[in-house]
Design a protein around this motif. Structure first.
Motif, PDB file in Angstrom:
ATOM      1  N   HIS A   1       0.832  -1.207   0.000  1.00 40.76           N
ATOM      2  CA  HIS A   1       0.000   0.000   0.000  1.00 40.76           C
ATOM      3  C   HIS A   1       0.868   1.260   0.000  1.00 40.76           C
ATOM      4  O   HIS A   1       0.563   2.242  -0.694  1.00 40.76           O
ATOM      5  CB  HIS A   1      -0.924   0.008   1.213  1.00 40.76           C
ATOM      6  CG  HIS A   1      -2.052  -0.970   1.113  1.00 40.76           C
ATOM      7  ND1 HIS A   1      -2.835  -1.327   2.194  1.00 40.76           N
ATOM      8  CD2 HIS A   1      -2.539  -1.667   0.049  1.00 40.76           C
ATOM      9  CE1 HIS A   1      -3.751  -2.193   1.796  1.00 40.76           C
ATOM     10  NE2 HIS A   1      -3.594  -2.421   0.503  1.00 40.76           N
ATOM     11  N   GLN A   2       1.941   1.225   0.759  1.00 38.75           N
ATOM     12  CA  GLN A   2       2.841   2.381   0.802  1.00 38.75           C
ATOM     13  C   GLN A   2       3.488   2.620  -0.563  1.00 38.75           C
ATOM     14  O   GLN A   2       3.675   3.774  -0.978  1.00 38.75           O
ATOM     15  CB  GLN A   2       3.912   2.159   1.874  1.00 38.75           C
ATOM     16  CG  GLN A   2       3.363   2.192   3.294  1.00 38.75           C
ATOM     17  CD  GLN A   2       4.363   1.729   4.337  1.00 38.75           C
ATOM     18  OE1 GLN A   2       5.218   0.883   4.075  1.00 38.75           O
ATOM     19  NE2 GLN A   2       4.258   2.274   5.544  1.00 38.75           N
ATOM     20  N   ASP A   3       3.823   1.538  -1.260  1.00 43.97           N
ATOM     21  CA  ASP A   3       4.399   1.665  -2.606  1.00 43.97           C
ATOM     22  C   ASP A   3       3.393   2.295  -3.569  1.00 43.97           C
ATOM     23  O   ASP A   3       3.759   3.126  -4.420  1.00 43.97           O
ATOM     24  CB  ASP A   3       4.828   0.292  -3.136  1.00 43.97           C
ATOM     25  CG  ASP A   3       6.035  -0.270  -2.404  1.00 43.97           C
ATOM     26  OD1 ASP A   3       6.743   0.508  -1.732  1.00 43.97           O
ATOM     27  OD2 ASP A   3       6.272  -1.499  -2.497  1.00 43.97           O
ATOM     28  N   ILE A   4       2.132   1.891  -3.449  1.00 45.71           N
ATOM     29  CA  ILE A   4       1.087   2.472  -4.299  1.00 45.71           C
ATOM     30  C   ILE A   4       0.942   3.959  -4.011  1.00 45.71           C
ATOM     31  O   ILE A   4       0.887   4.789  -4.924  1.00 45.71           O
ATOM     32  CB  ILE A   4      -0.262   1.749  -4.075  1.00 45.71           C
ATOM     33  CG1 ILE A   4      -0.163   0.277  -4.500  1.00 45.71           C
ATOM     34  CG2 ILE A   4      -1.379   2.447  -4.851  1.00 45.71           C
ATOM     35  CD1 ILE A   4      -1.337  -0.584  -4.017  1.00 45.71           C
ATOM     36  N   LEU A   5       0.903   4.293  -2.727  1.00 40.79           N
ATOM     37  CA  LEU A   5       0.758   5.693  -2.326  1.00 40.79           C
ATOM     38  C   LEU A   5       1.932   6.537  -2.818  1.00 40.79           C
ATOM     39  O   LEU A   5       1.743   7.671  -3.294  1.00 40.79           O
ATOM     40  CB  LEU A   5       0.630   5.796  -0.805  1.00 40.79           C
ATOM     41  CG  LEU A   5       0.483   7.213  -0.231  1.00 40.79           C
ATOM     42  CD1 LEU A   5      -0.723   7.933  -0.833  1.00 40.79           C
ATOM     43  CD2 LEU A   5       0.382   7.167   1.293  1.00 40.79           C
ATOM     44  N   SER A   6       3.132   5.996  -2.734  1.00 39.45           N
ATOM     45  CA  SER A   6       4.318   6.727  -3.197  1.00 39.45           C
ATOM     46  C   SER A   6       4.207   7.064  -4.675  1.00 39.45           C
ATOM     47  O   SER A   6       4.527   8.186  -5.100  1.00 39.45           O
ATOM     48  CB  SER A   6       5.586   5.907  -2.938  1.00 39.45           C
ATOM     49  OG  SER A   6       5.814   5.745  -1.557  1.00 39.45           O
ATOM     50  N   ALA A   7       3.736   6.100  -5.474  1.00 39.58           N
ATOM     51  CA  ALA A   7       3.573   6.340  -6.911  1.00 39.58           C
ATOM     52  C   ALA A   7       2.495   7.389  -7.161  1.00 39.58           C
ATOM     53  O   ALA A   7       2.642   8.248  -8.044  1.00 39.58           O
ATOM     54  CB  ALA A   7       3.235   5.035  -7.627  1.00 39.58           C
ATOM     55  N   LEU A   8       1.424   7.341  -6.386  1.00 38.87           N
ATOM     56  CA  LEU A   8       0.351   8.337  -6.539  1.00 38.87           C
ATOM     57  C   LEU A   8       0.845   9.739  -6.184  1.00 38.87           C
ATOM     58  O   LEU A   8       0.505  10.718  -6.855  1.00 38.87           O
ATOM     59  CB  LEU A   8      -0.845   7.950  -5.669  1.00 38.87           C
ATOM     60  CG  LEU A   8      -1.627   6.713  -6.107  1.00 38.87           C
ATOM     61  CD1 LEU A   8      -2.639   6.307  -5.042  1.00 38.87           C
ATOM     62  CD2 LEU A   8      -2.331   6.955  -7.440  1.00 38.87           C
ATOM     63  N   GLN A   9       1.648   9.823  -5.127  1.00 38.82           N
ATOM     64  CA  GLN A   9       2.196  11.124  -4.722  1.00 38.82           C
ATOM     65  C   GLN A   9       3.052  11.732  -5.828  1.00 38.82           C
ATOM     66  O   GLN A   9       3.079  12.952  -6.019  1.00 38.82           O
ATOM     67  CB  GLN A   9       3.030  10.974  -3.453  1.00 38.82           C
ATOM     68  CG  GLN A   9       2.219  10.748  -2.201  1.00 38.82           C
ATOM     69  CD  GLN A   9       3.092  10.530  -0.985  1.00 38.82           C
ATOM     70  OE1 GLN A   9       3.729   9.492  -0.834  1.00 38.82           O
ATOM     71  NE2 GLN A   9       3.149  11.512  -0.112  1.00 38.82           N
ATOM     72  N   LEU A  10       3.762  10.877  -6.543  1.00 38.24           N
ATOM     73  CA  LEU A  10       4.616  11.326  -7.641  1.00 38.24           C
ATOM     74  C   LEU A  10       3.830  11.540  -8.936  1.00 38.24           C
ATOM     75  O   LEU A  10       4.406  11.936  -9.949  1.00 38.24           O
ATOM     76  CB  LEU A  10       5.731  10.299  -7.888  1.00 38.24           C
ATOM     77  CG  LEU A  10       6.752  10.115  -6.764  1.00 38.24           C
ATOM     78  CD1 LEU A  10       7.662   8.920  -7.072  1.00 38.24           C
ATOM     79  CD2 LEU A  10       7.568  11.380  -6.573  1.00 38.24           C
TER      80      LEU A  10
END
Length: 242
Positions: A191-200
């Motif tokens: 989930h954190q990896d998904i969020l990181s991509a969304l933030q970018l």
């Protein structure tokens, strides 16, 4: 596939016929999941869904570390009375839909969306630390990604898939076999990896991260719900193409 039958229902019916043809008696240990998979010419996940259906119908009993045992006469091959959805079929649908949604959300996600997703992950992390059985933050995170697309139809589609999971007897039975919950930490990292991509605002990165996450969910559920051998032939599963 016969008209009117879901895939798992047709396989469950075929498995009943196979049990009858093999001449098993009540109390007998029947074929292993791998043998059922080979006999029906389907993958292990599809075979497991058929077995889950027969469990719910109380035709077989699955004993952890022992195998599958016949509980009652399997000569009745009528359409199963339970209308459900196969858990691995459901995961496949979610993977196809939610990976595309994550990629789309990366384009339209707002700062407020990100803040709400962070809060959902904080809830998830707290739940893991407290070792509770509340998975609502997991569902919330996925729904928030759909909401970030600003498309209410996509939100409804994701909500419907989660509702099918929450109402599924087969999903509940699958989870009854799982006692090791350490996988939740791995899913939080996903989930954190998904969020990181969304933030970018990385659309391709978000799509791939969601696809990998739901691959991990499927693999984890297959491994932890295996009743025969925790080191089953997972190498026979071809990784889904990203």
């Amino acid at each position: 596939m016969h008209k009117g039958l879901r895939r798992y229902q047709e396989l469950a019916r075929d498995l009943k016929i196979l049990i009858q043809q093999k001449g098993y008696k009540v109390g007998d240990r029947i074929m292993t999941e791998r043998q059922i998979s080979e006999a029906l010419n389907v993958g292990r996940s599809a075979a497991r869904e058929a077995i889950l259906m027969l469990e719910i119908e109380e035709l077989v009993e699955v004993r952890k570390g022992s195998g599958i045992y016949l509980l009652s006469d399997s000569r009745s091959v009528a359409k199963p009375v339970v209308d459900d959805v196969g858990p691995f079929e459901l995961l496949q649908a979610r993977q196809l839909l939610e990976s595309s949604i994550a990629g789309f959300a990366a384009v339209s996600v707002t700062k407020n969306d990100i803040v709400r997703m962070r809060e959902a992950l904080d809830m998830e992390r707290k739940g893991i630390e407290e070792k509770n059985n509340d998975y609502s933050s997991d569902e919330l995170f996925h729904r928030l990604i759909a909401e970030a697309t600003q498309n209410s139809v996509l939100v409804d589609m994701v909500s419907e898939l989660w509702a099918k999971r929450d109402q599924s007897l087969m999903w509940a039975r699958l989870h009854e076999r799982i006692f090791d919950t350490n996988y939740r930490e791995k899913w939080l990292k996903d989930h954190q990896d998904i969020l990181s991509a969304l933030q970018l605002k990385d659309a391709e990165g978000a799509r791939k991260a969601m696809w990998v996450h739901l691959d991990n969910v499927r693999d984890t559920l297959m491994e932890l719900s295996d009743v025969e051998d925790p080191n089953f032939d997972g190498y026979l599963f071809n990784k889904s193409t990203i």
